[in-house]
Design a protein around this motif. Structure first.
Motif, PDB file in Angstrom:
ATOM      1  N   VAL A 157      17.416   0.607  -9.310  1.00  0.00           N
ATOM      2  CA  VAL A 157      17.550  -0.380  -8.058  1.00  0.00           C
ATOM      3  C   VAL A 157      16.135  -0.324  -7.542  1.00  0.00           C
ATOM      4  O   VAL A 157      15.163   0.359  -7.466  1.00  0.00           O
ATOM      5  N   GLU A 158      15.945  -1.516  -6.968  1.00  0.00           N
ATOM      6  CA  GLU A 158      14.595  -1.814  -6.309  1.00  0.00           C
ATOM      7  C   GLU A 158      14.436  -0.855  -4.896  1.00  0.00           C
ATOM      8  O   GLU A 158      15.241  -0.867  -4.182  1.00  0.00           O
ATOM      9  N   ASN A 159      13.325  -0.498  -4.875  1.00  0.00           N
ATOM     10  CA  ASN A 159      13.148   0.405  -4.078  1.00  0.00           C
ATOM     11  C   ASN A 159      11.750   0.290  -3.347  1.00  0.00           C
ATOM     12  O   ASN A 159      10.928   0.201  -4.188  1.00  0.00           O
ATOM     13  N   ALA A 186      12.884  -2.569   8.195  1.00  0.00           N
ATOM     14  CA  ALA A 186      11.894  -1.291   8.268  1.00  0.00           C
ATOM     15  C   ALA A 186      10.624  -1.880   8.694  1.00  0.00           C
ATOM     16  O   ALA A 186      10.100  -1.055   9.732  1.00  0.00           O
ATOM     17  N   ILE A 187      10.051  -2.973   8.355  1.00  0.00           N
ATOM     18  CA  ILE A 187       8.905  -3.422   8.786  1.00  0.00           C
ATOM     19  C   ILE A 187       8.804  -3.692  10.237  1.00  0.00           C
ATOM     20  O   ILE A 187       7.994  -3.569  11.136  1.00  0.00           O
ATOM     21  N   ALA A 226       4.580   6.703   3.942  1.00  0.00           N
ATOM     22  CA  ALA A 226       5.188   6.839   5.201  1.00  0.00           C
ATOM     23  C   ALA A 226       6.390   7.921   4.933  1.00  0.00           C
ATOM     24  O   ALA A 226       6.789   8.858   5.975  1.00  0.00           O
ATOM     25  N   GLY A 227       7.186   7.803   3.669  1.00  0.00           N
ATOM     26  CA  GLY A 227       8.180   8.705   3.574  1.00  0.00           C
ATOM     27  C   GLY A 227       9.111   8.092   2.565  1.00  0.00           C
ATOM     28  O   GLY A 227       8.607   7.492   1.784  1.00  0.00           O
ATOM     29  N   PRO A 228      10.101   8.366   2.519  1.00  0.00           N
ATOM     30  CA  PRO A 228      11.229   7.773   1.481  1.00  0.00           C
ATOM     31  C   PRO A 228      11.358   6.396   1.447  1.00  0.00           C
ATOM     32  O   PRO A 228      10.942   5.770   2.556  1.00  0.00           O
ATOM     33  N   GLY A 229      11.394   5.688   0.202  1.00  0.00           N
ATOM     34  CA  GLY A 229      11.387   4.065   0.229  1.00  0.00           C
ATOM     35  C   GLY A 229      12.628   3.476   0.912  1.00  0.00           C
ATOM     36  O   GLY A 229      13.686   4.381   1.015  1.00  0.00           O
ATOM     37  N   ILE A 258       3.209  -2.022   0.884  1.00  0.00           N
ATOM     38  CA  ILE A 258       4.642  -1.853   0.320  1.00  0.00           C
ATOM     39  C   ILE A 258       4.203  -1.801  -1.141  1.00  0.00           C
ATOM     40  O   ILE A 258       3.555  -2.808  -1.728  1.00  0.00           O
ATOM     41  N   LEU A 259       4.910  -0.768  -1.517  1.00  0.00           N
ATOM     42  CA  LEU A 259       4.959  -0.666  -3.119  1.00  0.00           C
ATOM     43  C   LEU A 259       6.390  -0.711  -3.635  1.00  0.00           C
ATOM     44  O   LEU A 259       7.347  -0.093  -3.222  1.00  0.00           O
ATOM     45  N   GLY A 260       6.633  -1.778  -4.495  1.00  0.00           N
ATOM     46  CA  GLY A 260       7.978  -1.986  -5.156  1.00  0.00           C
ATOM     47  C   GLY A 260       8.076  -0.931  -6.259  1.00  0.00           C
ATOM     48  O   GLY A 260       7.266  -1.053  -7.159  1.00  0.00           O
ATOM     49  N   LEU A 261       9.174  -0.238  -6.308  1.00  0.00           N
ATOM     50  CA  LEU A 261       9.396   0.688  -7.500  1.00  0.00           C
ATOM     51  C   LEU A 261      10.862   0.549  -7.894  1.00  0.00           C
ATOM     52  O   LEU A 261      11.792  -0.177  -7.589  1.00  0.00           O
ATOM     53  N   ASP A 262      11.225   1.086  -9.182  1.00  0.00           N
ATOM     54  CA  ASP A 262      12.464   1.130  -9.696  1.00  0.00           C
ATOM     55  C   ASP A 262      13.028   2.592  -9.431  1.00  0.00           C
ATOM     56  O   ASP A 262      12.532   3.407 -10.107  1.00  0.00           O
ATOM     57  N   ARG A 263      13.799   2.644  -8.581  1.00  0.00           N
ATOM     58  CA  ARG A 263      14.557   4.093  -8.359  1.00  0.00           C
ATOM     59  C   ARG A 263      15.757   4.115  -9.056  1.00  0.00           C
ATOM     60  O   ARG A 263      16.867   3.439  -8.205  1.00  0.00           O
TER      61      ARG A 263
END
Ligand code: SF4
Lengths: 556, 101
Positions: free
Chosen positions: A478-480, A511-512, A499-502, A470-475
């Motif tokens: 917002v956290e994604n 999701a997990i 796997a696809g979009p966050g 799992i990779l946490g991003l700022d989209r």
């Protein structure tokens, strides 16, 4: 284990004295932050989101009870009563105050520890298999070589300003528990046709923005050639590594852009040049170090008590089944103490817990402790008859969670709860996943599953090599959370595929759950692990579970 | 007319503790976001940042962070800045602990 000699002690003390004055001069205004920053980083002191952070090296993850107790003391005296064990076998204190740092470094020096080269573009803490010296599958204990590398790389004048940081990992076993293929240099002990021990040298692995699996630059390196060979690699990297672009500066990019054959040619040429300068002093030193790592005097005693207890107590049995690993001595076991109680912060231990672990090591574990890159603590040598007592003591302080290698044994980096570089939080995501699967009472049924979370592309949480990453991003503010699948950090290393979009913060746990549900539905039986099922089936059924709406649209 | 300027506050970490601080209108460093000066003019923002940078004996790494006017003073807009006003989410440490006291 290795103890500082007079030279080591004098060196570390001198650095503490130097840094003490640098801190004074920063506080009285004679040093600007621009001048001070590189100095504090050289001594492991970062400035994070809410406070300073001190990163202390635990060389190759090895500690004794005196060191562990000192870590506890530091946590209590100068921090908030806990420490955070990291994926690089370091410990981080999240709340030190600048004026206190010299005293902390002095307290570390008192037990032969330091924070030198835990930051900056130099050779970082050398990491090793956390079962070193105890594992049943081991050719030889890799720690003497790791210690030799530590001594050689500490303050090495040629390698203080490399293009970028440099990480070396080493294992003495064919089963790679040290993620050697994701390091700048990975060393795997092997034997040649004549049965002599040596190393397979892997170069150019790394995670982060551009994850790469390391490549074998030398299939068999005689043990005596290790230092000159590693020095040759570093010197080639120092000359040819890119300094124009921070994101292309790691050796993995040098290897990728130059090509493995060309790199090998340059390394071998440099090696031929410097090999004669190594006249055997290093080998004499290595011999001394090896003596310090002599195996403990194993006890010869019956193990019936353990077997009886195992049969009688289901709680103990569950713990023994997940948290023990086969020791090279049949009467012994390797104990992994989980720092992943459901809902707790992965890798955190309170001062009290550290003391209990130190006491247990002293009493039952030949005074040895290890920190694993999976953020757990190991008692490498426990006689089986002592296991019930060890388990009972651990239970009293919340350290007896039976989940090692299971879905709640999550690696999580500090993420945006602490780290200034983070793009999202990791810790609460780990906490929620662990709590959710604990509620479901499913994790023992799910079996071995490595879930790893990073709070930004730097990948300190090793998400690329998680079976589930799992990779946490700022989209857009917002956290994604992006999911990768099929990663593997062992000798069959692989980088996980996206796997696809966050998913949003409140969508990631469900999701997990869907993902794991798909595994349970499709696996051939309990023997087939998540990773095996993923390798057999490919991503399709997992993606369908993650993105049910799309699956419906496709079907329509 | 030029592009609309997103209001800012000047924020940094205190030199000694590393705690998050904000620059007030009367040139103090406060620990509370709502006491910060809300700057809605670009040129003024640059000046205030320069002022902050001239105080390396007090603060480290000053920068401009987006903010909006709220009922009790400026409020952060980005989640990172929201976390900086509170502290970590896994323990009641940092500013949230002081606020509770
Ligand atoms: S992965 Fe990113 S957020 Fe996590 S510790 Fe590393 S730099 Fe910080």
């Amino acid at each position: 284990m290795y103890s500082y000699n007079d030279f080591d002690d004098a060196f570390v003390r001198a650095r503490v004295a130097q840094f003490t004055q640098q801190v004074e001069r920063r506080i009285d205004g004679s040093l600007t932050e621009d001048e001070f920053r590189p100095l504090r980083l050289m001594n492991g002191l970062y400035l994070q989101l809410h406070a300073y952070m001190l990163r202390v090296a635990i060389p190759y993850g090895t500690l004794d009870s005196a060191k562990m107790r000192q870590l506890a003391y530091i946590a209590e005296r100068w921090d908030k009563g806990y420490g955070h064990f990291t994926t690089r076998q370091n410990i981080q204190y999240n709340w030190p105050k600048l004026p206190d740092v010299p005293a902390i470094l002095n307290a570390l020096a008192d037990v032969g520890m330091h924070a030198i080269q835990t930051s900056g573009n130099c050779v970082r803490n050398v990491t090793a298999d956390h079962f070193a010296g105890a594992a049943a599958d081991e050719i030889a204990d890799p720690r003497p070589v790791a210690e030799l590398l530590r001594q050689w790389s500490t303050d090495h004048p040629e390698f203080q300003f490399l293009p970028r940081k440099f990480k070396i990992a080493i294992t003495g076993s064919p089963n790679d528990r040290a993620v050697t293929k994701a390091h700048d240099i990975g060393l795997r002990m092997v034997r040649n046709d004549k049965g002599e021990p040596g190393f397979e040298v892997i170069v150019g692995g790394g995670l982060g923005r551009t994850p790469m699996i390391g490549k074998v630059v030398r299939e068999f390196l005689p043990k005596a050639d290790l230092l000159p060979y590693v020095e040759a690699i570093l010197s080639v990297y120092n000359s040819f590594g890119r300094r124009d672009n921070k994101y292309k500066a790691r050796i993995k990019i040098t290897v990728h852009e130059t090509g493995l054959d060309k790199i090998r040619e340059m390394v071998e040429a440099r090696f031929a040049e410097i090999r004669p300068q190594f006249t055997g002093v290093d080998q004499a030193l290595l011999e001394e170090i090896e003596a310090a790592f002599a195996p403990p005097q194993f006890r010869n005693a019956p193990v019936d008590a353990y077997e009886d207890f195992y049969k009688a107590d289901p709680v103990f049995r569950a713990w023994a089944d997940t948290n023990l690993t086969q020791h090279r001595n049949d009467s012994y076991a390797i104990v992994t103490i989980s720092l992943k109680a459901h809902g707790a912060t992965p890798g955190d231990a309170t001062a009290e817990q550290m003391r209990v672990m130190a006491d247990l090591a002293e009493r039952y574990g030949h005074d040895e402790l290890r920190i694993s890159h999976e953020q757990n603590v190991i008692l490498p040598h426990v006689h089986k008859s002592d296991l019930p007592a060890v388990h009972a003591e651990l239970s009293k302080v919340g350290l007896a969670t039976a989940n090692v290698g299971l879905i709640s044994d999550i690696i999580a980096c500090p993420g945006m709860d602490y780290c200034a570089l983070a793009t999202a939080r990791s810790i609460p995501v780990a906490q929620q996943i662990a709590e959710r699967f604990n509620e479901l009472k499913l994790e023992h049924d799910i079996g071995p599953l490595k879930l790893k979370i990073s709070g930004c592309i730097n990948a300190c949480g090793h998400h690329h090599v998680g079976h589930i990453g799992i990779l946490g991003l700022d989209r857009a503010g917002v956290e994604n959370y992006q999911i990768t699948l099929g990663g593997d950090g062992t000798e069959t290393a692989a980088v996980g595929e996206r796997a696809g979009p966050g998913f949003a913060y409140d969508e990631i746990v469900p999701a997990i759950e869907r993902l794991v549900g798909a595994y349970l539905e499709h696996r051939e039986g309990r023997e087939e692990t998540f990773l095996e099922a993923y390798r057999r089936l490919g991503p399709a059924p997992f993606k369908a579970a993650l993105y049910p709406d799309e699956a419906e649209q496709d079907a329509a | 007319m030029s592009r609309r300027f997103t209001p800012k506050v000047v924020t940094a970490n205190a030199l000694l503790e590393g705690d998050v601080v904000y620059l007030t209108e009367d040139d103090r460093w406060t620990r509370h976001h709502h006491e910060a000066e809300l700057i809605d003019d670009e040129a003024h923002a640059t000046l205030r940042l320069l002022h902050a940078q001239s105080q390396p004996h007090l603060v480290v790494g000053p920068y401009l962070a987006d903010a909006v006017a709220g009922a009790n003073g400026p409020e952060p807009t980005h989640f990172r800045e929201v976390f900086r006003t509170r502290g970590p989410s896994n323990y009641p440490h940092g500013k949230q602990a002081e606020a509770a006291r």
